[in-house]
Design a protein around this motif. Structure first.
Motif, PDB file in Angstrom:
ATOM      1  N   GLY A  89      23.082  -1.336 -11.023  1.00 20.11           N
ATOM      2  CA  GLY A  89      22.129  -1.189  -9.934  1.00 20.11           C
ATOM      3  C   GLY A  89      21.217   0.016 -10.107  1.00 20.11           C
ATOM      4  O   GLY A  89      20.031  -0.040  -9.760  1.00 20.11           O
ATOM      5  N   VAL A  90      21.746   1.107 -10.628  1.00 28.62           N
ATOM      6  CA  VAL A  90      20.917   2.282 -10.903  1.00 28.62           C
ATOM      7  C   VAL A  90      19.804   1.911 -11.881  1.00 28.62           C
ATOM      8  O   VAL A  90      18.626   2.247 -11.677  1.00 28.62           O
ATOM      9  CB  VAL A  90      21.771   3.435 -11.462  1.00 28.62           C
ATOM     10  N   CYS A  91      20.181   1.196 -12.946  1.00 29.21           N
ATOM     11  CA  CYS A  91      19.183   0.763 -13.939  1.00 29.21           C
ATOM     12  C   CYS A  91      18.162  -0.185 -13.314  1.00 29.21           C
ATOM     13  O   CYS A  91      16.953  -0.079 -13.568  1.00 29.21           O
ATOM     14  CB  CYS A  91      19.871   0.076 -15.118  1.00 29.21           C
ATOM     15  N   MET A  92      18.649  -1.118 -12.492  1.00 29.38           N
ATOM     16  CA  MET A  92      17.752  -2.099 -11.889  1.00 29.38           C
ATOM     17  C   MET A  92      16.759  -1.447 -10.929  1.00 29.38           C
ATOM     18  O   MET A  92      15.565  -1.769 -10.928  1.00 29.38           O
ATOM     19  CB  MET A  92      18.571  -3.160 -11.152  1.00 29.38           C
ATOM     20  N   VAL A  93      17.236  -0.526 -10.109  1.00 29.46           N
ATOM     21  CA  VAL A  93      16.369   0.135  -9.133  1.00 29.46           C
ATOM     22  C   VAL A  93      15.311   0.981  -9.837  1.00 29.46           C
ATOM     23  O   VAL A  93      14.138   0.985  -9.453  1.00 29.46           O
ATOM     24  CB  VAL A  93      17.213   0.988  -8.171  1.00 29.46           C
ATOM     25  N   LEU A  94      15.717   1.707 -10.880  1.00 33.10           N
ATOM     26  CA  LEU A  94      14.742   2.474 -11.652  1.00 33.10           C
ATOM     27  C   LEU A  94      13.746   1.548 -12.350  1.00 33.10           C
ATOM     28  O   LEU A  94      12.561   1.874 -12.467  1.00 33.10           O
ATOM     29  CB  LEU A  94      15.465   3.345 -12.679  1.00 33.10           C
ATOM     30  N   GLY A 118      20.379   1.004  -4.445  1.00 33.35           N
ATOM     31  CA  GLY A 118      18.978   1.377  -4.302  1.00 33.35           C
ATOM     32  C   GLY A 118      18.705   2.151  -3.024  1.00 33.35           C
ATOM     33  O   GLY A 118      17.960   3.143  -3.030  1.00 33.35           O
ATOM     34  N   VAL A 119      19.304   1.715  -1.932  1.00 30.33           N
ATOM     35  CA  VAL A 119      19.125   2.420  -0.661  1.00 30.33           C
ATOM     36  C   VAL A 119      19.656   3.846  -0.772  1.00 30.33           C
ATOM     37  O   VAL A 119      18.997   4.819  -0.373  1.00 30.33           O
ATOM     38  CB  VAL A 119      19.826   1.665   0.487  1.00 30.33           C
ATOM     39  N   ILE A 120      20.864   3.976  -1.312  1.00 35.23           N
ATOM     40  CA  ILE A 120      21.494   5.294  -1.426  1.00 35.23           C
ATOM     41  C   ILE A 120      20.739   6.188  -2.406  1.00 35.23           C
ATOM     42  O   ILE A 120      20.522   7.383  -2.147  1.00 35.23           O
ATOM     43  CB  ILE A 120      22.963   5.140  -1.869  1.00 35.23           C
ATOM     44  N   LEU A 121      20.320   5.617  -3.520  1.00 32.72           N
ATOM     45  CA  LEU A 121      19.680   6.396  -4.573  1.00 32.72           C
ATOM     46  C   LEU A 121      18.296   6.883  -4.170  1.00 32.72           C
ATOM     47  O   LEU A 121      17.896   8.019  -4.497  1.00 32.72           O
ATOM     48  CB  LEU A 121      19.585   5.549  -5.842  1.00 32.72           C
ATOM     49  N   LEU A 122      17.549   6.068  -3.455  1.00 30.70           N
ATOM     50  CA  LEU A 122      16.141   6.377  -3.202  1.00 30.70           C
ATOM     51  C   LEU A 122      15.866   7.036  -1.858  1.00 30.70           C
ATOM     52  O   LEU A 122      14.770   7.555  -1.642  1.00 30.70           O
ATOM     53  CB  LEU A 122      15.304   5.093  -3.308  1.00 30.70           C
ATOM     54  N   ALA A 158      10.603  -0.014 -17.903  1.00 27.24           N
ATOM     55  CA  ALA A 158      11.197  -0.886 -16.878  1.00 27.24           C
ATOM     56  C   ALA A 158      11.885  -2.081 -17.520  1.00 27.24           C
ATOM     57  O   ALA A 158      12.974  -2.492 -17.104  1.00 27.24           O
ATOM     58  CB  ALA A 158      10.108  -1.352 -15.908  1.00 27.24           C
ATOM     59  N   ALA A 159      11.252  -2.652 -18.543  1.00 21.16           N
ATOM     60  CA  ALA A 159      11.843  -3.791 -19.240  1.00 21.16           C
ATOM     61  C   ALA A 159      13.147  -3.393 -19.927  1.00 21.16           C
ATOM     62  O   ALA A 159      14.121  -4.152 -19.926  1.00 21.16           O
ATOM     63  CB  ALA A 159      10.854  -4.346 -20.258  1.00 21.16           C
ATOM     64  N   PHE A 160      13.175  -2.191 -20.514  1.00 24.08           N
ATOM     65  CA  PHE A 160      14.392  -1.716 -21.175  1.00 24.08           C
ATOM     66  C   PHE A 160      15.527  -1.530 -20.164  1.00 24.08           C
ATOM     67  O   PHE A 160      16.669  -1.942 -20.408  1.00 24.08           O
ATOM     68  CB  PHE A 160      14.115  -0.400 -21.898  1.00 24.08           C
ATOM     69  N   LEU A 161      15.220  -0.928 -19.017  1.00 23.95           N
ATOM     70  CA  LEU A 161      16.238  -0.710 -17.997  1.00 23.95           C
ATOM     71  C   LEU A 161      16.754  -2.036 -17.442  1.00 23.95           C
ATOM     72  O   LEU A 161      17.947  -2.190 -17.167  1.00 23.95           O
ATOM     73  CB  LEU A 161      15.660   0.143 -16.860  1.00 23.95           C
ATOM     74  N   TYR A 162      15.860  -3.000 -17.306  1.00 21.74           N
ATOM     75  CA  TYR A 162      16.286  -4.324 -16.849  1.00 21.74           C
ATOM     76  C   TYR A 162      17.232  -4.954 -17.866  1.00 21.74           C
ATOM     77  O   TYR A 162      18.216  -5.610 -17.493  1.00 21.74           O
ATOM     78  CB  TYR A 162      15.070  -5.222 -16.633  1.00 21.74           C
ATOM     79  N   ALA A 163      16.944  -4.755 -19.146  1.00 19.53           N
ATOM     80  CA  ALA A 163      17.810  -5.292 -20.197  1.00 19.53           C
ATOM     81  C   ALA A 163      19.200  -4.669 -20.125  1.00 19.53           C
ATOM     82  O   ALA A 163      20.217  -5.359 -20.293  1.00 19.53           O
ATOM     83  CB  ALA A 163      17.182  -5.050 -21.564  1.00 19.53           C
ATOM     84  N   GLY A 178       0.775  -1.235   0.000  1.00 19.22           N
ATOM     85  CA  GLY A 178       0.000   0.000   0.000  1.00 19.22           C
ATOM     86  C   GLY A 178       0.804   1.281   0.000  1.00 19.22           C
ATOM     87  O   GLY A 178       0.263   2.345   0.307  1.00 19.22           O
ATOM     88  N   LEU A 179       2.087   1.221  -0.338  1.00 20.82           N
ATOM     89  CA  LEU A 179       2.918   2.420  -0.377  1.00 20.82           C
ATOM     90  C   LEU A 179       3.176   2.832  -1.820  1.00 20.82           C
ATOM     91  O   LEU A 179       2.922   2.073  -2.748  1.00 20.82           O
ATOM     92  CB  LEU A 179       4.252   2.172   0.335  1.00 20.82           C
ATOM     93  N   ASP A 180       3.697   4.034  -1.990  1.00 18.91           N
ATOM     94  CA  ASP A 180       4.035   4.488  -3.337  1.00 18.91           C
ATOM     95  C   ASP A 180       5.230   3.685  -3.858  1.00 18.91           C
ATOM     96  O   ASP A 180       5.997   3.105  -3.067  1.00 18.91           O
ATOM     97  CB  ASP A 180       4.370   5.978  -3.336  1.00 18.91           C
ATOM     98  N   PRO A 181       5.404   3.612  -5.187  1.00 18.99           N
ATOM     99  CA  PRO A 181       6.458   2.753  -5.758  1.00 18.99           C
ATOM    100  C   PRO A 181       7.863   3.067  -5.262  1.00 18.99           C
ATOM    101  O   PRO A 181       8.647   2.152  -4.994  1.00 18.99           O
ATOM    102  CB  PRO A 181       6.328   3.011  -7.270  1.00 18.99           C
TER     103      PRO A 181
END
Length: 300
Positions: A77-82, A194-198, A164-169, A32-35
């Motif tokens: 990791g930046v790509c994966m987190v986004l 992810g922790v640092i970025l977000l 999201a699929a493109f960034l995962y690729a 129930g939280l924002d993405p």
């Protein structure tokens, strides 16, 4: 570090991992939280689990733990987190099943990036399967042949899922260039990033219900920790065809969960789109051949 022994029951391990990951949409919805906040806590719990796992397994002292590899893993990791953030946003804007199916276009982005950036060769067979899969995406998205009117929110959700699929690729391609670095280390780098970025963007002041903490912990520990460890331990023991087939447990579970718990059945057009994406993915991964030449005339 001692060479690891082959794991037992790799098929069961990968099947279980895919089944677990197939429920991530339900966990994200129930949290129930924002993405952004959801992905932040995913990374926090996953970092805790993977850090303990890598420490107990002796991965943090490996000879393959090189600064250049860590840096490349961090970029991935930046790509994966986004990717995770856009993926979770897609759940809220469309449906769990739709988002998961469209997200599975990622293998074709890997191929396209390889062609355009690394000048890799592509065959007519691969083009055939890719075109079929992209037709499947248009159908699975629900933007066409849908009995329900398509809203701008739904269309935005589809666009975010494709992004999201493109960034995962991109993250996948970067991970391929990490040599012998343990996959668990790569995943740990991604969650730390992810922790640092977000952290500047996550809503950490809101009151999170106790039940939501359980869902968030599940996303981090189960879907990012346990599932990844199961996958990475099984991959070296399985053939490409087996991996290609078992991967589809993920969207199948997501479709069942979305239908059973949220009353979101797939329409006929979406089901056809799923079939085309499945066929295209397997065709590319398994090297299925398609005959484009005309049949030779029969001899008299």
């Amino acid at each position: 570090m001692q060479e690891e022994q082959p794991v037992r029951f790799p098929t069961a391990r990968l099947s279980l991992a895919m089944g677990i990951i197939g429920t991530v949409g339900a966990f994200a919805t129930e949290a129930g939280l924002d993405p952004i906040t959801t992905v932040f806590w995913r990374c926090v719990f996953a970092t805790t689990f993977l850090g303990l796992w890598c420490g107990m397994r002796g991965c943090l002292a490996g000879r393959t733990l090189l600064p250049a590899h860590i840096f490349l893993a961090a970029i991935g990791g930046v790509c994966m987190v986004l990717s995770w953030t856009a993926f979770f946003a897609g759940f809220a804007m469309t449906s769990i099943a739709t988002t998961t199916i469209v997200y599975h276009i990622q293998p074709f982005f890997v191929v396209l990036i390889g062609i355009t950036v690394f000048k890799e060769r592509i065959t007519l067979d691969q083009i055939f399967w890719m075109v079929g899969a992209f037709v499947g995406v248009t159908l699975a998205s629900g933007l066409f042949l849908s009995p329900q009117p398509v809203t701008s929110t739904w269309a935005l959700g589809i666009a975010l899922t494709i992004g999201a699929a493109f960034l995962y690729a991109v993250a996948t391609i970067l991970a391929r260039r990490l040599g012998q670095q343990r996959p668990e280390i790569t995943a740990l780098c991604q969650t730390v990033v992810g922790v640092i970025l977000l952290v500047p963007f996550a809503d950490l002041n809101q009151s999170v219900p106790l039940a939501s903490w359980a869902w968030l912990a599940g996303i981090g520990v189960l879907h990012t920790g346990v599932a990844y460890v199961l996958m990475y331990s099984a991959f070296p023991q399985l053939s490409t065809p087996v991996i290609g087939v078992l991967t589809f447990i993920y969207p199948l579970v997501a479709i069942i969960v979305d239908w059973a718990f949220y009353d979101h059945p797939l329409g006929a057009g979406q089901a056809l789109g799923m079939a085309l994406i499945s066929a295209g993915t397997l065709g590319v991964r398994l090297g299925w051949r398609v005959s484009f030449s005309k049949a030779a005339p029969a001899r008299s």
